[in-house]
Design a protein around this motif. Structure first.
Motif, mmCIF file in Angstrom:
data_model
loop_
_atom_site.group_PDB
_atom_site.id
_atom_site.type_symbol
_atom_site.label_atom_id
_atom_site.label_comp_id
_atom_site.label_asym_id
_atom_site.label_seq_id
_atom_site.Cartn_x
_atom_site.Cartn_y
_atom_site.Cartn_z
ATOM 1 N N SER A 228 -2.286 -12.650 -1.719
ATOM 2 C CA SER A 228 -3.473 -12.289 -0.560
ATOM 3 C C SER A 228 -2.674 -12.596 0.765
ATOM 4 O O SER A 228 -3.529 -12.525 1.915
ATOM 5 N N GLU A 229 -1.399 -13.056 0.857
ATOM 6 C CA GLU A 229 -0.866 -13.123 2.235
ATOM 7 C C GLU A 229 -0.362 -11.734 2.897
ATOM 8 O O GLU A 229 -0.004 -10.858 2.213
ATOM 9 N N ARG A 230 -0.401 -11.418 4.295
ATOM 10 C CA ARG A 230 -0.031 -10.208 4.697
ATOM 11 C C ARG A 230 1.832 -10.545 4.941
ATOM 12 O O ARG A 230 2.124 -11.303 5.691
ATOM 13 N N LEU A 231 2.361 -9.705 4.235
ATOM 14 C CA LEU A 231 3.586 -10.032 4.330
ATOM 15 C C LEU A 231 4.572 -8.733 4.910
ATOM 16 O O LEU A 231 4.065 -7.666 5.259
ATOM 17 N N PRO A 232 5.896 -8.791 5.316
ATOM 18 C CA PRO A 232 6.315 -7.796 5.956
ATOM 19 C C PRO A 232 6.864 -6.578 4.843
ATOM 20 O O PRO A 232 7.411 -7.214 4.084
ATOM 21 N N GLY A 233 6.806 -5.435 5.672
ATOM 22 C CA GLY A 233 7.585 -4.348 4.612
ATOM 23 C C GLY A 233 8.309 -3.598 5.280
ATOM 24 O O GLY A 233 8.474 -3.545 6.670
ATOM 25 N N PHE A 234 9.200 -2.763 4.267
ATOM 26 C CA PHE A 234 10.289 -2.067 5.075
ATOM 27 C C PHE A 234 9.910 -0.542 4.358
ATOM 28 O O PHE A 234 9.703 -0.578 2.952
ATOM 29 N N ALA A 235 10.279 0.460 4.971
ATOM 30 C CA ALA A 235 10.456 1.632 4.408
ATOM 31 C C ALA A 235 11.731 2.165 4.412
ATOM 32 O O ALA A 235 12.473 2.547 5.690
ATOM 33 N N LEU A 236 12.387 2.613 3.464
ATOM 34 C CA LEU A 236 13.703 3.358 3.424
ATOM 35 C C LEU A 236 13.695 4.645 3.148
ATOM 36 O O LEU A 236 13.370 5.018 1.935
ATOM 37 N N CYS A 237 13.807 5.716 4.179
ATOM 38 C CA CYS A 237 13.856 7.156 3.984
ATOM 39 C C CYS A 237 14.897 7.993 3.934
ATOM 40 O O CYS A 237 16.049 7.328 4.436
#
Length: 362
Positions: A228-237
């Protein structure tokens, strides 16, 4: 027979029973009625009530719907919900005219459940979270799109669920300087509005939705305490086009995936952060979710091994076909070109996951 029908109506409601029976019309004239399906539609009626309750809270008592929607300045999610609503209208009208009532019911249900309730309402909630002046314009547009979607959606659903739609429609505010109809039954049935259709927005929302789905899948595989925690995300394009799409809809992705932040990189510019779990969205996009503390390295490695196994099978199958002696002569040039592109993508994916395996092992 009459008593049985009365018991059904008293237990589940007329609308839920009606909708369930309509959804069975694609079958033969003998129906093996599943009571749990009726129960499910009754619970769905509660969801409709909750959606309207949310709208009335966010619209406010003094809200007056606009006569004309200004689509050009609307937020992305508002343009999208009107576009998919337009498609739902066209398909529903077409199905009703062809007496395919089950298809009409499924189309209306899918729009309400999976597009309006599951996506749109969640996407616009940040606009109403506070009186932040930054969102003033977005909040006003979201109100207009919310009212329009609800009012049109209720009219679209009305023949299939007459009672609950009448009750909910009566609770919606009506535009000023126009005479309000006494009943939803007296309103015109919705027709498609050409200006609402936006294929570009729908295509980009597919990327957003796929990205959110992968982020949620990563979250579901994390430790229980972090779900339920707000975690950091990454997008690799893989390319600039994908990067631009993800960057332009960062707000929607962060909102729907419940992320604390989202950083977007093009391949080669940045290495994955330690302690990140990876998921493939498509051949042009990978997403990472950073986990505080140690991740389950063995589980991640097992996931990568499975993916590499699938890619290996695809590569072997394609290469075997391309090695046939008559391949160049009998296979048309356009198909050979497609196969070469597919093989290049498979090899690219294979290389990526081998590097991911090495990163986790380090």
């Amino acid at each position: 027979m009459i008593r049985t029908r009365q018991r059904f109506t008293n237990c589940f409601g007329s609308d839920a029973l009606r909708f369930a029976l309509v959804s069975y019309t694609a079958q033969c004239d003998k129906i093996n009625l599943d009571i749990l399906r009726v129960v499910g539609y009754r619970q769905w009626c509660n969801k409709l009530w909750n959606a309207v309750r949310f709208a009335i809270m966010k619209l406010g008592y003094n809200y007056s719907p606009p006569q004309i929607l200004i689509l050009e300045t609307m937020p992305f999610s508002c343009k999208w919900i009107l576009s998919v609503l337009n498609k739902a209208i066209s398909k529903t009208v077409e199905s009703l005219e062809a007496f395919e009532f089950s298809d009409a019911a499924n189309t209306v249900y899918a729009w309400w459940q999976y597009q309006f309730c599951d996506v749109y309402i969640e996407a616009i909630k940040p606009y109403f979270a506070s009186d932040n002046p930054t969102f003033a314009s977005e909040r006003a547009h979201a109100q207009h799109a919310l009212w329009t979607s609800l009012e049109t959606g209720l009219r679209l659903l009305h023949p299939l669920m007459p009672f609950v739609t009448e009750e909910l429609w009566q609770r919606l505010p009506s535009p000023k300087d126009t005479e309000r109809k006494a009943s939803i039954m007296m309103c015109d049935y919705p027709t498609a509005i050409e200006t609402w259709t936006n294929e570009k927005v729908e295509s980009e929302m597919e990327t957003v939705h796929a990205t959110v789905k992968c982020m949620r899948a990563l979250r579901a595989g994390l430790l229980e305490k972090q779900k339920s925690e707000r975690l950091p995300g990454f997008a690799l394009c893989e390319n600039n086009l994908t990067s631009e799409i993800v960057k332009s809809h960062e707000f929607e992705i962060r909102t729907l995936a419940n992320l604390s932040s989202l950083e977007v990189f093009i391949k080669g510019e940045h290495a994955a952060s330690p302690g990140s779990s990876v998921e493939t969205v498509n051949e042009n996009l990978k997403v990472y979710l950073k986990v505080e503390g140690a991740i389950n390295t063995e589980a991640e490695q097992e996931k990568i091994r499975n993916k590499l196994g699938e890619l290996h099978k695809q590569k072997d199958k394609l290469q075997k076909m391309m090695r046939v002696s008559t391949y160049e002569e009998k296979v048309p040039a356009n198909i050979r070109e497609d196969n070469a592109t597919k093989l290049a993508k498979i090899l690219q994916e294979f290389d990526f996951f081998e590097k991911e395996s090495a990163r986790l092992a380090a």
